[in-house]
Design a protein around this motif. Sequence first.
Motif, mmCIF file in Angstrom:
data_model
loop_
_atom_site.group_PDB
_atom_site.id
_atom_site.type_symbol
_atom_site.label_atom_id
_atom_site.label_comp_id
_atom_site.label_asym_id
_atom_site.label_seq_id
_atom_site.Cartn_x
_atom_site.Cartn_y
_atom_site.Cartn_z
ATOM 1 N N SER A 41 0.876 -1.161 0.000
ATOM 2 C CA SER A 41 0.000 0.000 0.000
ATOM 3 C C SER A 41 0.916 1.215 0.000
ATOM 4 C CB SER A 41 -0.881 0.032 1.246
ATOM 5 O OG SER A 41 -1.810 -1.029 1.219
ATOM 6 N N VAL A 44 2.801 5.872 4.401
ATOM 7 C CA VAL A 44 2.249 7.087 4.981
ATOM 8 C C VAL A 44 3.259 7.627 5.990
ATOM 9 C CG1 VAL A 44 0.383 8.048 6.392
ATOM 10 C CG2 VAL A 44 -0.121 6.296 4.681
ATOM 11 N N ARG A 82 -6.158 6.230 4.523
ATOM 12 C CA ARG A 82 -5.945 6.442 3.081
ATOM 13 C C ARG A 82 -7.245 6.671 2.312
ATOM 14 N NH1 ARG A 82 -2.500 1.919 4.134
ATOM 15 N NH2 ARG A 82 -0.312 2.540 4.046
ATOM 16 N N ASN A 88 -8.787 11.503 7.961
ATOM 17 C CA ASN A 88 -7.505 11.295 7.296
ATOM 18 C C ASN A 88 -6.284 11.333 8.196
ATOM 19 O OD1 ASN A 88 -7.509 13.997 7.749
ATOM 20 N ND2 ASN A 88 -7.391 14.613 5.614
#
Length: 163
Positions: A41, A44, A82, A88
């Motif tokens: 993924s 972050v 995400r 968020n």
Amino acid sequence: LGRHREGTRGRGGPGGKPGKAAEAAGSSASNEEANPGTSASAPVSVSSDEAYLLACMVYVESGAESYEGQLAVANVIMNRVRSERFDNTIAEVIYAPGQFPGAHNGVLDGVLASGPSASCIQAAEEALAGVNNIGDYYYFNGYVDTSTVGSYTVIGGHTFYNY
């Protein structure tokens, strides 16, 4: 790590695609597929405080689970971060009303004070780096009526799913 197999469900999942169902090892599944394992993924970047919060929430929800289960819980939170469907930030996702009881009943506060296990820290770090073992699932629970969800997989004592 717990062994599980995935097969297609009779009902379609989100977007009309066939749903997947994890079944207990040793049971038969029609249209059986291989477990996709881990995937990537988008990584972050978060503050050390948010990374610590994620690790603590993983401990609250899955501290007694296998590492695979801990990584899966971390990924539910990160999948929500995400997604445009949820808040968020890690803190906003964890403290959202009605989502993670441990964040509202004092359990998370205790873990924030005492610290999570090393495996929960590792699971949080890997999830933040983009290691994903559950795909795009947004929900998990100890018991799920699987006839009410679009797709699911079972890891340890949790069912990970989407509607």
